[in-house]
Design a protein around this motif. Structure first.
Motif, PDB file in Angstrom:
ATOM      1  N   LEU A 226      72.861 -63.654 -86.242  1.00  0.00           N
ATOM      2  CA  LEU A 226      73.159 -62.245 -86.502  1.00  0.00           C
ATOM      3  C   LEU A 226      74.258 -61.682 -85.611  1.00  0.00           C
ATOM      4  N   VAL A 227      74.491 -62.281 -84.455  1.00  0.00           N
ATOM      5  CA  VAL A 227      75.496 -61.705 -83.552  1.00  0.00           C
ATOM      6  C   VAL A 227      76.543 -62.726 -83.121  1.00  0.00           C
ATOM      7  N   GLU A 324      69.524 -47.946 -93.962  1.00  0.00           N
ATOM      8  CA  GLU A 324      70.864 -48.222 -94.474  1.00  0.00           C
ATOM      9  C   GLU A 324      71.094 -47.412 -95.744  1.00  0.00           C
ATOM     10  N   SER A 347      82.357 -54.504 -87.316  1.00  0.00           N
ATOM     11  CA  SER A 347      81.878 -54.833 -85.966  1.00  0.00           C
ATOM     12  C   SER A 347      81.390 -53.576 -85.252  1.00  0.00           C
ATOM     13  N   ARG A 350      77.972 -52.732 -86.659  1.00  0.00           N
ATOM     14  CA  ARG A 350      76.940 -53.608 -86.095  1.00  0.00           C
ATOM     15  C   ARG A 350      76.640 -53.228 -84.651  1.00  0.00           C
ATOM     16  N   GLU A 351      77.674 -52.959 -83.878  1.00  0.00           N
ATOM     17  CA  GLU A 351      77.475 -52.590 -82.472  1.00  0.00           C
ATOM     18  C   GLU A 351      76.654 -51.309 -82.355  1.00  0.00           C
ATOM     19  N   SER A 353      74.519 -50.142 -84.543  1.00  0.00           N
ATOM     20  CA  SER A 353      73.156 -50.424 -84.994  1.00  0.00           C
ATOM     21  C   SER A 353      72.351 -51.123 -83.909  1.00  0.00           C
ATOM     22  N   LEU A 354      72.999 -51.954 -83.118  1.00  0.00           N
ATOM     23  CA  LEU A 354      72.306 -52.673 -82.048  1.00  0.00           C
ATOM     24  C   LEU A 354      71.799 -51.738 -80.960  1.00  0.00           C
ATOM     25  N   VAL A 365      72.071 -54.546 -89.104  1.00  0.00           N
ATOM     26  CA  VAL A 365      72.754 -55.604 -88.352  1.00  0.00           C
ATOM     27  C   VAL A 365      72.895 -56.848 -89.226  1.00  0.00           C
ATOM     28  N   GLU A 366      71.831 -57.193 -89.946  1.00  0.00           N
ATOM     29  CA  GLU A 366      71.874 -58.366 -90.820  1.00  0.00           C
ATOM     30  C   GLU A 366      72.890 -58.179 -91.944  1.00  0.00           C
ATOM     31  N   THR A 368      75.607 -56.203 -91.939  1.00  0.00           N
ATOM     32  CA  THR A 368      76.979 -56.241 -91.428  1.00  0.00           C
ATOM     33  C   THR A 368      77.373 -57.655 -91.005  1.00  0.00           C
ATOM     34  N   ALA A 369      76.418 -58.434 -90.490  1.00  0.00           N
ATOM     35  CA  ALA A 369      76.725 -59.818 -90.124  1.00  0.00           C
ATOM     36  C   ALA A 369      77.155 -60.610 -91.357  1.00  0.00           C
TER      37      ALA A 369
END
Length: 380
Positions: A226-227, A324, A347, A350-351, A353-354, A365-366, A368-369
């Motif tokens: 995922l990251v 989402e 990115s 995702r950042e 969301s983390l 996150v999943e 966007t990955a």
């Protein structure tokens, strides 16, 4: 007072956990509560000081049972701090500042004072919380969920000195985070993603050497899925020859879902000599199917949405605080927006969301990955 969504979640979780603590507290804690009732709301300093002294005096827990027993007392302290919050916040701020200068600071006071200030204090208290997290010894047993709350906030600094603590407390130990408001929890893999993911590329690089450790290869691959990205290919590729079929399948999944075009090509070009029967039974049909499928990232410029509309979709994802929003992922992938712009914006999503400890954020996150991996196949 901070009013961020993460803080509200933190407060609700702590409050519910505190209310669940029904076991008796120590004599010192009971004395502190009695003192508070006698002194009234205007003068709780003695009771608050007694609670802080009790926390400071707690010996290091030897095991999970002792951690749980101490949590009962700590929850009682949190209840008192919450009742007299206006007095407790400045007092805890002073005590934490003093503890940071102590020769042998109390890990438990560092943890709980910092967490209370993160929940109820000011934005400036984040700096104190980071210092507290950096002083926590990696080998001391502490309450896992509480430790996660502190370290997750501190990890926004991307200070690499936090990583040994994260390794010991979360990579080598299974910790879950209760989410009482949602009637759910975040599992150990989710917590690892939320922690290491906050360090960006540095977190990915830090995890790569652990792939050589048989005991850690599986959880590390789960996080990198995922990251991580193509930078981890040299560390992941040898695992395609692992005797552990679960490690092998995770490594192959990483190549397909996070390794970009280089990962796909490496999987297709893998020499099969010397592979076990189980490995061949898994890899052969997978590679045949992969060879027949077109590579992701095609149909660029064929989106039904305009570039402006796609940017609006990305804005909606970036603003999402919880669930989402309904977004047409195909429109994003088929848009004519430049590859680099898409990668940078995804990115950032995702950042962001983390930084939120919820299952909905992990789902984003999943998403966007997967989008980032597909965009990497584009030429421009």
């Amino acid at each position: 007072m901070m009013r961020r969504p993460a803080a509200r979640l933190f407060l609700a979780s702590s409050a519910l956990l505190a209310l669940a603590a029904l076991a008796p507290v120590t004599a010192l804690a009971q004395a502190g509560q009695a003192s508070a009732m006698q002194g009234g709301a205007a003068a709780p300093d003695a009771a608050l000081a007694a609670r802080i002294a009790a926390i400071r005096a707690m010996p290091p827990a030897a095991n999970a049972a002792e951690v749980g027993a101490q949590r009962v007392e700590l929850n009682a302290a949190w209840r008192l701090f919450g009742i007299y919050r206006d007095d407790a916040v400045p007092l805890l701020r002073r005590e934490l500042s003093a503890e940071l200068r102590a020769k042998r600071p109390s890990p438990q006071l560092l943890l709980d004072a910092a967490c209370f200030l993160l929940a109820y204090g000011a934005e400036a208290d984040r700096a104190l919380a980071l210092q507290a997290a950096l002083l926590l010894p990696p080998d001391v047993a502490l309450d896992g969920p509480q430790l996660f709350r502190l370290v997750h906030v501190a990890a926004a600094s991307r200070d690499p000195r936090l990583l040994p603590l994260i390794d010991r407390a979360f990579l080598r130990s299974p910790v879950t985070l209760p989410l009482p408001q949602q009637g759910a929890s975040i599992d150990e893999n989710g917590l690892r993603v939320l922690l290491y993911g906050r360090f960006g590329a540095a977190g990915e690089r830090h995890l790569q050497p652990f792939l050589k450790d048989e005991a850690l290869a599986k959880p590390v691959l789960d996080v990198l899925l995922l990251v991580g990205g193509s930078d981890s290919l040299p560390a992941v590729l040898p695992l395609l020859r692992s005797a552990d079929i679960e490690v092998l399948t995770r490594a192959a999944t990483f190549l397909m879902r996070a390794g970009g075009p280089q990962g796909r090509q490496a999987l297709l070009a893998l020499p099969t000599q010397g592979l076990s029967k189980d490995a061949l039974e898994f890899l052969d049909p997978l590679r045949e199917q992969l060879a027949r499928q077109p590579a992701p990232g095609g149909a660029v410029g064929q989106s039904a949405a305009t570039d402006a509309q796609v940017r609006d979709l990305l804005d909606a994802l970036e603003r999402a605080d919880e669930r989402e929003p309904a977004v047409d992922h195909a429109a994003i992938l088929r848009s004519s927006l430049p590859k680099q712009e898409l990668l940078e914006r995804l990115s950032r999503i995702r950042e962001r969301s983390l930084g939120r400890a919820t299952n909905d954020s992990l789902a984003l996150v999943e998403t966007t990955a997967a989008l980032i991996n597909a965009v990497r196949y584009r030429e421009q």
